[in-house]
Design an enzyme around this catalytic site. Structure first.
Site, PDB file in Angstrom:
ATOM      1  N   HIS A  58      -1.943 -61.846 -89.310  1.00  0.00           N
ATOM      2  CA  HIS A  58      -1.235 -62.479 -88.609  1.00  0.00           C
ATOM      3  C   HIS A  58       0.206 -62.848 -88.978  1.00  0.00           C
ATOM      4  O   HIS A  58       1.731 -62.843 -88.043  1.00  0.00           O
ATOM      5  CB  HIS A  58      -1.772 -63.891 -88.006  1.00  0.00           C
ATOM      6  CG  HIS A  58      -1.296 -65.009 -88.940  1.00  0.00           C
ATOM      7  ND1 HIS A  58      -2.143 -65.454 -89.796  1.00  0.00           N
ATOM      8  CD2 HIS A  58      -0.230 -65.680 -89.463  1.00  0.00           C
ATOM      9  CE1 HIS A  58      -1.655 -66.515 -90.315  1.00  0.00           C
ATOM     10  NE2 HIS A  58      -0.681 -66.902 -90.423  1.00  0.00           N
ATOM     11  N   ASP A  80      -8.469 -62.485 -90.159  1.00  0.00           N
ATOM     12  CA  ASP A  80      -7.147 -62.556 -90.115  1.00  0.00           C
ATOM     13  C   ASP A  80      -6.364 -62.047 -91.222  1.00  0.00           C
ATOM     14  O   ASP A  80      -6.139 -62.696 -92.411  1.00  0.00           O
ATOM     15  CB  ASP A  80      -6.851 -64.462 -90.297  1.00  0.00           C
ATOM     16  CG  ASP A  80      -5.345 -64.434 -90.505  1.00  0.00           C
ATOM     17  OD1 ASP A  80      -4.317 -63.462 -90.012  1.00  0.00           O
ATOM     18  OD2 ASP A  80      -4.992 -65.121 -90.519  1.00  0.00           O
ATOM     19  N   SER A 109       1.259 -68.551 -95.279  1.00  0.00           N
ATOM     20  CA  SER A 109       0.086 -68.407 -94.909  1.00  0.00           C
ATOM     21  C   SER A 109      -0.023 -66.786 -95.394  1.00  0.00           C
ATOM     22  O   SER A 109       0.820 -66.002 -95.529  1.00  0.00           O
ATOM     23  CB  SER A 109       0.339 -68.334 -93.539  1.00  0.00           C
ATOM     24  OG  SER A 109       0.095 -68.732 -92.603  1.00  0.00           O
TER      25      SER A 109
END
Length: 492
Positions: A133, A163, A234
């Site tokens: 993402h 992911d 992230s």
């Protein structure tokens, strides 16, 4: 002897003189021993670990190209542009300029900042792991190293289901991380994260492992920690005290958008398997058998004779797919795949996804009170098919009188049987009482009652009459293309 008495008196002050002789007569190994004081242990020192690992952690910025045509919103503040677009307000024309005089209405493209994240270097030649993402939809990816060098990166591959993404920069001699063993990771163990929360590069946070095998994703059992993770973290590494990467920081649980004490990381062993495929073939190849699944509740497991709540309940079987060809039926509970147990429904897509398409696997299923083994040819993952709802037909048989379950049912027409691909069953025409409380609806199809397959209305009525009114009854119910077990409690 006097020294021994004095030592004993200091160690055990409650002994009276009359008991000294008895104590002295005891063997030395039986004499009371004063416990040693526990040594205080301090918190771990992360300084050396940070110095060693930080050069392998990178900041990742992404951008997307937007047209700056004269009749568009080129040059407008991105936040205002987004505000106008969301509320359907037409974009105001910009003042004419070099970019606004294109007679065809076409304009140049500017790279607009899109997002920021983190990553870590896998190899000295520039392969970097991050979250999918972080780079999704990006036209441009910029990697910033700790020595402030900025390098353009290309996206090698990204897998949305896990992911995980891999990007590549053109460089050599880069510092890279060491990969740890997730199986050695224990709940309560200290871990550390390095990343770029809110764009603040090389930020270090620490905490402990709160839990393992958290089912928050379709294909991954996440590592739960209390390490402070915020937007921008992230894709950064989760490290143990040996400086080894054990996970990729990926998600947080939050009601405000900020850190609230719960964060999740992708186990590095799962991520490395995905990364290897991304590096070699550019995508992830997964096995698939073509079933939809649900959880097996404790009540259902007990009522159908399964015992413990385990396995994956097959709620639907896709036509002409591997499971259908192998004889899997809606309502089966898959207990093992290729010799490995399916403890929870989330285990099934992971086990099947890890099998190579084209190979054969033996599945153990529980069906109507007994287990059986089926051999399935593993297919390759493809898009899910939409479900259809089986509607009532104008010429459907008349409904039967209400049963003690609170159900009015009727036989299925031949057309309905062909559409649902079932041999029998009865259609629910009206619902009240116990069946209504259990969640049944008009249009549902009852395939079995109390582990007895229902072929038609006559058998349904005969089965209902044999039921004990004081206990729960389990019904296998089809709704559209999906099936599930429903527990109807008669004693209420």
């Amino acid at each position: 002897m006097n020294l021994r008495i004095q030592a004993l008196a200091r160690a055990v002050p409650w002994l009276t003189p009359a008991l000294f002789s008895l104590a002295l007569a005891m063997p030395a190994t039986l004499l009371p021993v004063q416990p040693a004081q526990a040594q205080a242990t301090g918190l771990p020192d992360f300084t050396e670990l940070v110095e060693r690992v930080s050069p392998s952690v990178v900041n990742i910025r992404t951008a997307e190209r937007r047209s700056t045509a004269g009749n568009g919103g080129g040059g407008m503040d991105p936040n205002m542009e987004e505000f106008l677009r969301r509320f359907g307000i037409p974009m105001p024309n910009q003042r004419p300029g070099p970019r606004g005089n294109n007679p065809r209405g076409e304009g140049d493209e500017d790279a607009m900042p899109r997002g920021v994240g983190s990553g870590f270097i896998l190899s000295a030649d520039g392969f970097i792991m991050t979250n999918a993402h972080v780079v999704e939809g990006a036209d441009e990816v910029i990697v910033t190293l700790t020595d402030k060098r900025e390098l353009k990166a290309r996206i090698v591959g990204a897998d949305r289901r896990t992911d995980v993404a891999v990007v590549k920069v053109e460089a050599t001699g880069l510092p890279f991380v060491r990969i740890g063993d997730v199986n050695r990771l224990k709940v309560g163990e200290w871990v550390m994260a390095i990343g770029s929360p809110f764009g603040l590069e090389n930020t270090v946070t620490a905490g402990i492992v709160s839990a393992k095998q958290r089912d928050t994703g379709e294909y991954l059992p996440f590592i739960q920690t209390d390490v402070a993770i915020n937007p921008g973290n992230s894709g950064g590494p989760l490290l143990n005290l040996r400086g080894e990467v054990v996970g990729i920081n990926s998600q947080i649980y939050s009601r405000s958008g900020g850190f609230m004490g719960i964060s999740f990381a992708i186990p590095i062993d799962e991520a490395m398997r995905v990364a290897e495929q991304l590096r070699t073939v550019g995508r992830v190849i997964r096995g698939r058998i073509g079933v939809q699944i649900g959880q097996v509740s404790k009540d259902v497991a007990e009522s159908i004779g399964l015992g413990a709540a385990r396995g994956a309940l097959v709620t639907g079987v896709e036509r002409d797919q591997p499971a259908d060809k192998a004889g899997v039926e809606a309502g089966d509970i898959i207990l093992r795949v290729d010799g490995k147990p399916v403890e929870r429904s989330a285990d099934l897509p992971r086990l099947v996804g890890g099998l190579k398409p084209g190979t054969k696997a033996v599945m153990q299923v529980f069906r109507r009170g007994a287990t059986r083994e089926l051999t399935v040819n593993i297919g390759e993952f493809e898009a899910e098919r939409p479900a259809r709802r089986a509607a009532a037909e104008p010429n459907a048989p008349p409904a039967a009188a209400k049963s003690t379950l609170g159900l009015g049912v009727s036989d299925l027409t031949e057309a309905q049987k062909r559409e649902l691909r079932v041999k029998g069953g009865v259609r629910v025409d009206s619902v009240e009482g116990p069946a209504s409380r259990a969640g049944l609806r008009e249009g549902d199809v009852i395939l079995s009652l109390d582990n007895t397959e229902i072929t038609d209305l006559r058998q349904f009525n005969a089965t209902v009459q044999r039921l004990e009114k004081s206990r729960a009854v389990t019904a296998l119910v089809r709704r559209g293309e999906w099936v599930n077990y429903v527990v109807i409690r008669l004693g209420r």
